[in-house]
Design a protein around this motif. Structure first.
Motif, PDB file in Angstrom:
ATOM      1  N   TYR A   1      33.551  38.992  35.160  1.00  0.00           N
ATOM      2  CA  TYR A   1      33.321  39.808  33.964  1.00  0.00           C
ATOM      3  C   TYR A   1      34.082  39.256  32.766  1.00  0.00           C
ATOM      4  O   TYR A   1      35.238  38.856  32.896  1.00  0.00           O
ATOM      5  N   PHE A   2      33.414  39.247  31.647  1.00  0.00           N
ATOM      6  CA  PHE A   2      34.055  38.906  30.376  1.00  0.00           C
ATOM      7  C   PHE A   2      34.056  40.193  29.551  1.00  0.00           C
ATOM      8  O   PHE A   2      32.989  40.718  29.223  1.00  0.00           O
ATOM      9  N   VAL A   3      35.248  40.689  29.293  1.00  0.00           N
ATOM     10  CA  VAL A   3      35.371  42.002  28.654  1.00  0.00           C
ATOM     11  C   VAL A   3      35.634  41.804  27.164  1.00  0.00           C
ATOM     12  O   VAL A   3      36.644  41.221  26.780  1.00  0.00           O
ATOM     13  N   VAL A   4      34.710  42.290  26.343  1.00  0.00           N
ATOM     14  CA  VAL A   4      34.820  42.103  24.894  1.00  0.00           C
ATOM     15  C   VAL A   4      35.201  43.426  24.234  1.00  0.00           C
ATOM     16  O   VAL A   4      34.460  44.415  24.313  1.00  0.00           O
ATOM     17  N   LYS A   5      36.391  43.442  23.625  1.00  0.00           N
ATOM     18  CA  LYS A   5      36.897  44.625  22.903  1.00  0.00           C
ATOM     19  C   LYS A   5      37.350  44.222  21.520  1.00  0.00           C
ATOM     20  O   LYS A   5      37.243  44.971  20.569  1.00  0.00           O
ATOM     21  N   ASN A   6      37.863  43.004  21.488  1.00  0.00           N
ATOM     22  CA  ASN A   6      38.502  42.473  20.297  1.00  0.00           C
ATOM     23  C   ASN A   6      37.513  42.315  19.141  1.00  0.00           C
ATOM     24  O   ASN A   6      36.401  41.830  19.323  1.00  0.00           O
TER      25      ASN A   6
ATOM     26  N   LYS B   1      32.290  37.208  16.315  1.00  0.00           N
ATOM     27  CA  LYS B   1      31.728  35.922  16.744  1.00  0.00           C
ATOM     28  C   LYS B   1      30.357  36.146  17.405  1.00  0.00           C
ATOM     29  O   LYS B   1      29.414  35.395  17.177  1.00  0.00           O
ATOM     30  N   LEU B   2      30.268  37.201  18.186  1.00  0.00           N
ATOM     31  CA  LEU B   2      28.990  37.511  18.849  1.00  0.00           C
ATOM     32  C   LEU B   2      27.934  37.886  17.807  1.00  0.00           C
ATOM     33  O   LEU B   2      26.776  37.467  17.900  1.00  0.00           O
TER      34      LEU B   2
ATOM     35  N   PRO C   1      32.244  50.074  21.742  1.00  0.00           N
ATOM     36  CA  PRO C   1      33.670  49.723  21.729  1.00  0.00           C
ATOM     37  C   PRO C   1      34.051  48.734  22.836  1.00  0.00           C
ATOM     38  O   PRO C   1      35.013  48.002  22.716  1.00  0.00           O
ATOM     39  N   LEU C   2      33.240  48.737  23.907  1.00  0.00           N
ATOM     40  CA  LEU C   2      33.509  47.839  25.028  1.00  0.00           C
ATOM     41  C   LEU C   2      32.193  47.179  25.432  1.00  0.00           C
ATOM     42  O   LEU C   2      31.190  47.874  25.634  1.00  0.00           O
ATOM     43  N   ILE C   3      32.204  45.861  25.502  1.00  0.00           N
ATOM     44  CA  ILE C   3      31.004  45.152  25.983  1.00  0.00           C
ATOM     45  C   ILE C   3      31.429  44.348  27.211  1.00  0.00           C
ATOM     46  O   ILE C   3      32.284  43.455  27.103  1.00  0.00           O
ATOM     47  N   ILE C   4      30.862  44.706  28.351  1.00  0.00           N
ATOM     48  CA  ILE C   4      31.216  43.986  29.579  1.00  0.00           C
ATOM     49  C   ILE C   4      30.084  42.999  29.889  1.00  0.00           C
ATOM     50  O   ILE C   4      28.954  43.409  30.187  1.00  0.00           O
ATOM     51  N   VAL C   5      30.405  41.721  29.775  1.00  0.00           N
ATOM     52  CA  VAL C   5      29.409  40.676  30.043  1.00  0.00           C
ATOM     53  C   VAL C   5      29.474  40.391  31.541  1.00  0.00           C
ATOM     54  O   VAL C   5      30.503  39.951  32.068  1.00  0.00           O
ATOM     55  N   CYS C   6      28.381  40.691  32.225  1.00  0.00           N
ATOM     56  CA  CYS C   6      28.363  40.646  33.691  1.00  0.00           C
ATOM     57  C   CYS C   6      27.785  39.320  34.175  1.00  0.00           C
ATOM     58  O   CYS C   6      26.611  39.012  33.926  1.00  0.00           O
ATOM     59  N   CYS C   7      28.615  38.569  34.869  1.00  0.00           N
ATOM     60  CA  CYS C   7      28.231  37.231  35.331  1.00  0.00           C
ATOM     61  C   CYS C   7      28.458  37.125  36.831  1.00  0.00           C
ATOM     62  O   CYS C   7      29.075  37.999  37.444  1.00  0.00           O
ATOM     63  N   ALA C   8      27.981  36.046  37.413  1.00  0.00           N
ATOM     64  CA  ALA C   8      28.280  35.760  38.815  1.00  0.00           C
ATOM     65  C   ALA C   8      28.202  34.263  39.033  1.00  0.00           C
ATOM     66  O   ALA C   8      27.494  33.552  38.307  1.00  0.00           O
ATOM     67  N   ASP C   9      28.948  33.814  40.024  1.00  0.00           N
ATOM     68  CA  ASP C   9      29.036  32.383  40.317  1.00  0.00           C
ATOM     69  C   ASP C   9      28.372  32.094  41.663  1.00  0.00           C
ATOM     70  O   ASP C   9      28.999  32.256  42.714  1.00  0.00           O
TER      71      ASP C   9
END
Ligand SMILES: Cc1cc2nc3c(=O)[nH]c(=O)nc-3n(C[C@H](O)[C@H](O)[C@H](O)COP(=O)(O)O)c2cc1C
Length: 171
Positions: free
Chosen positions: A47-52, A58-59, A74-82
């Protein structure tokens, strides 16, 4: 709120109050995802958690989302997997990539139900420009990025969407 109540209460929320989500609450959400089961217990989700504010800007500047409301969460959770985390030998007709999608989806469901329990709202968003998002957040090339979860305190209460009957979905 019990699980059944959370399942029934959850609905996609696309408008958010201008109210911050604390670091503790964000951790609660990610911990719910962390507890989810996964194929061979590989836990390939990331997860990449975007709050800043700067990262959000930038997004915005890179137009990574098709829908503008996502930037307002206020919070964007970018959901990834490897997918490379799975053992090389795969079972029957399953592929590591399939497992990665399945495991991430299960975990995200845990997360969104916990969010509901905590009075938060969010929505699965697959309508994203993945290459731009990958570049903006330096997400490794081998990660899949199926969806993001914008999350916030709801500023709307839309009607629940209809569901097919059991007869229609059970064959
Ligand atoms: C995998 C997935 C991808 C979705 N992608 C988007 C999206 O890109 N944008 C959006 O506004 N909603 C998206 N949605 C939300 C669905 O439209 C929504 O869940 C569905 O209409 C049912 O409504 P409900 O969530 O309120 O029950 C997505 C949902 C899922 C599960």
């Amino acid at each position: 709120m019990n699980v059944n109540e959370a399942i029934n209460k959850r609905k996609s929320i696309r408008k958010y109050q201008d109210r911050e989500i604390s670091a503790e609450t964000a951790s609660e959400l990610l911990n719910a995802a962390r507890k989810a089961p996964s194929a061979k217990n590989v836990q390939s989700h990331r997860y990449f958690v975007v709050k800043n504010k700067d990262i959000k800007e930038k997004l915005v500047n890179n137009k990574v989302f098709k829908q503008d409301y996502v930037y307002n969460a206020p919070l964007i959770i970018v959901c990834c997997a490897d997918p490379s985390q799975y053992p090389k030998s795969v079972d029957v007709d399953e592929t590591p990539e399939h497992y990665a999608y399945i495991d991430l989806s299960v975990a995200a469901s845990f997360l969104i139900l916990r969010a509901t329990e905590l009075g938060l709202g969010g929505v699965f968003v697959a309508w994203i420009y993945r290459d731009k998002l990958r570049k903006a957040l330096n997400i490794p090339e081998n990660y899949i990025i199926p969806f993001v979860l914008p999350i916030g305190y709801p500023a709307e209460d839309p009607p629940s969407k209809p569901r097919k009957s059991l007869n229609e979905i059970c064959e």
